[in-house]
Design an enzyme around this catalytic site. Structure first.
Site, PDB file in Angstrom:
ATOM      1  N   ARG A  18     -17.617   9.051  46.655  1.00  0.00           N
ATOM      2  CA  ARG A  18     -17.555  10.508  46.522  1.00  0.00           C
ATOM      3  C   ARG A  18     -16.769  10.960  45.294  1.00  0.00           C
ATOM      4  O   ARG A  18     -16.797  12.131  44.919  1.00  0.00           O
ATOM      5  CB  ARG A  18     -16.953  11.131  47.794  1.00  0.00           C
ATOM      6  CG  ARG A  18     -17.984  11.287  48.907  1.00  0.00           C
ATOM      7  CD  ARG A  18     -17.326  11.670  50.209  1.00  0.00           C
ATOM      8  NE  ARG A  18     -16.698  12.971  50.144  1.00  0.00           N
ATOM      9  CZ  ARG A  18     -15.733  13.371  50.991  1.00  0.00           C
ATOM     10  NH1 ARG A  18     -15.326  12.555  51.943  1.00  0.00           N
ATOM     11  NH2 ARG A  18     -15.216  14.566  50.881  1.00  0.00           N
ATOM     12  N   LYS A 337       5.370  10.228  16.652  1.00  0.00           N
ATOM     13  CA  LYS A 337       4.812   9.036  17.311  1.00  0.00           C
ATOM     14  C   LYS A 337       5.542   7.821  16.784  1.00  0.00           C
ATOM     15  O   LYS A 337       5.707   7.697  15.565  1.00  0.00           O
ATOM     16  CB  LYS A 337       3.322   8.913  17.019  1.00  0.00           C
ATOM     17  CG  LYS A 337       2.643   7.813  17.803  1.00  0.00           C
ATOM     18  CD  LYS A 337       1.610   7.048  16.995  1.00  0.00           C
ATOM     19  CE  LYS A 337       2.251   6.167  15.956  1.00  0.00           C
ATOM     20  NZ  LYS A 337       1.307   5.291  15.245  1.00  0.00           N
ATOM     21  N   TYR A 373      -1.349   5.792   7.846  1.00  0.00           N
ATOM     22  CA  TYR A 373      -2.576   5.072   8.209  1.00  0.00           C
ATOM     23  C   TYR A 373      -3.560   5.126   7.057  1.00  0.00           C
ATOM     24  O   TYR A 373      -3.791   6.193   6.481  1.00  0.00           O
ATOM     25  CB  TYR A 373      -3.168   5.764   9.450  1.00  0.00           C
ATOM     26  CG  TYR A 373      -4.365   5.088  10.077  1.00  0.00           C
ATOM     27  CD1 TYR A 373      -4.353   3.733  10.372  1.00  0.00           C
ATOM     28  CD2 TYR A 373      -5.497   5.833  10.409  1.00  0.00           C
ATOM     29  CE1 TYR A 373      -5.440   3.138  10.976  1.00  0.00           C
ATOM     30  CE2 TYR A 373      -6.596   5.241  11.020  1.00  0.00           C
ATOM     31  CZ  TYR A 373      -6.566   3.887  11.299  1.00  0.00           C
ATOM     32  OH  TYR A 373      -7.640   3.289  11.902  1.00  0.00           O
TER      33      TYR A 373
END
Ligand code: UD1
Ligand code: MG
Length: 450
Positions: A18, A337, A373
């Site tokens: 469900r 971060k 990055y």
């Protein structure tokens, strides 16, 4: 009860169709941790000496979650789904090793508290062979009914097998059960499947014990606490109940929540004293907050450690690996971060600080961005103590700004800046006196001709 050994058997085999999910039901999360995790945490707090987890076939993910929480847990697979007693017997090897007390729980009942488990188990020490946990739901339909006489539990009758008189009973079986270790296997082995569903019902343990002349009793729990989760709607209901508990606990612990109903915690959130949390704040997993911290409105925190006197937000996002030392200030629209920011440093406006270490007292001006990055790997940025980074600077990692250095506004810093130096990395300004008026005059002439 301390000196009695306790084997916990957690039934985690339910697929939860469900839920309409790829994820097995018991791995769905409430307050940032899986339902299975909640149940294992409660059993740990209730003094489990051994833990057996029964999973469905091929459910390595459920097994892995169990072992992550309780590394010494024994995992058993219930291959065919033949009923709750059959599921418990999947853990036969654990039962055979023996324990003073055995506690059976469902992994989809995540809100059960250690105190309730202790109350359920207590009668075993006084000689009971079986103890069931009862509650009184608004609508008893679908639940097994507890047939009692005074304190004695006579039987548990499943809805489908109940007489009209038994169906009229409002006291229902929550599903959790305590069994005396000395009798558990002998009782379980005699449970048959001659009932409406053709299943081996754990609930039959009550009548078998009584036929042996062994006492069975019922304990009582709040409906909220034993509510099982079978759908996303019930998952949200469980979340709401748990959030209410966590908010009350935060306030009882000395935090001010200005609008508690708008603050969302994880089960593991830790708050110090005199913390103020403004409205609309979300604590993801792994957040610890020291004393006297202020969290302004609309902040999102996850995997972050904030020491005393820190101030964040409004609209700050602290991502995993953030560590803010005492008195650090993080302002609006700042994301961090894997960043350790030392005491007294400020990042007040519109910044991204990732894979970085910022020394004490440094000031990162509005719009400072660590470029961490390159599409393949992450690189670190080091900002020394007391350094001052001018507005709208890009720090292209790997890069180090020395202690006490200045970076002029609008810089793109690609190489290290020595301590106490000034780095300018922008084109020099050119000023042409009277240029604008000459330009406008020239344009006007052209327009006249046209
Ligand atoms: C069960 C109880 C019922 C109680 C209700 C509370 C029995 C016979 N009935 O009924 O008295 O009121 O829970 O919610 O115990 N499971 C397995 N393997 C199986 C069957 C079940 O692991 O073969 C697990 C399920 O995943 C679930 C739990 O046991 O976590 C209960 O099973 P479910 O089929 O939901 O039992 P109910 O009919 O709800
Ligand atoms: Mg059920």
């Amino acid at each position: 009860m301390r000196d009695r050994s306790l084997l916990v058997v957690v039934l985690a085999a339910g697929e939860g169709t469900r839920m309409k999910s790829r994820l097995p039901k018991v791995l769905h999360k409430v307050a940032g941790r899986s339902m299975l995790h909640h149940v294992l945490e409660a059993t740990r707090a209730a003094g489990a000496t051994r833990t057996a987890v029964v999973v469905g076939p091929g459910r390595e993910d459920v097994a892995a979650e169990a072992m992550r929480i309780v590394p010494e847990a024994e995992v058993f697979v219930q291959t065919d789904r033949l009923g709750t007693a059959h599921a418990v017997l999947a853990a036969r090897a654990a039962l055979e090793q023996g324990a003073d007390d055995v506690l059976v729980l469902y992994a989809d009942t995540p809100l059960v508290r250690p105190e309730t488990l202790a109350a359920l188990r207590a009668p075993l020490a006084d000689g009971a062979a079986v103890a069931a946990l009862g509650f009184t739901p608004d609508d008893p339909t679908g639940y097994g009914r507890l047939v009692t006489s005074g304190d004695a539990l006579l039987a548990i009758r499943e809805e489908k097998d109940a007489s009209p008189e038994e169906k009229a009973i409002g006291f229902c079986n929550a599903g959790l059960m305590a069994l005396s270790g000395a009798h558990a296997l002998s009782i379980l082995d005699r449970i048959g499947n001659a009932n409406a569903k053709g299943e081996y019902y754990l609930t039959d343990a009550v009548e078998i014990a009584r036929a042996d002349g062994l006492p069975a009793v019922a304990a009582r729990a709040d409906t909220e606490e034993v509510a099982g989760v079978n759908s996303r709607i019930q998952l949200a209901e469980a979340e709401a109940i748990l959030q209410k508990r966590l908010r009350l606990a935060a306030m009882a612990g000395g935090a001010t929540l200005i609008a508690p109903e708008t603050v969302f915690f994880s089960a593991d959130t830790q708050l110090g004293r005199d913390v103020i949390v403004e409205p609309n704040v979300v604590f993801g997993p792994g957040v610890s907050v020291g004393d006297d911290v202020i969290i302004h409105a609309f902040c999102h925190l996850e995997g972050a450690h904030l020491e005393a006197g820190v101030s964040i937000g409004p609209y700050a996002r602290l991502r995993p690996g953030t560590r803010l030392d005492a008195g650090v200030r993080i302002g609006n629209f700042v994301e961090t971060k894997a960043a350790h920011i030392e005491s007294g440093a400020k990042v007040n406006h519109l910044s991204y600080v990732g894979d970085a270490h910022v020394g004490a007292g440094a000031n990162l001006g509005a719009g400072t961005i660590t470029c961490n990055y390159d599409g393949f790997a992450k690189y670190r940025t080091e900002v020394g103590a007391g350094a001052f980074i001018g507005v709208n600077s890009a720090l292209v990692a790997p890069v180090t700004i020395g202690a006490g250095a200045y970076v002029g506004t609008g810089a793109v810093i690609t190489s290290d800046v020595p301590a106490n130096a000034l780095a300018l990395a922008r084109s020099r300004q050119v000023v042409k006196e009277g240029w604008a008026s000459a330009f406008r005059a020239a344009r006007a002439k052209k327009d006249d001709k046209a």
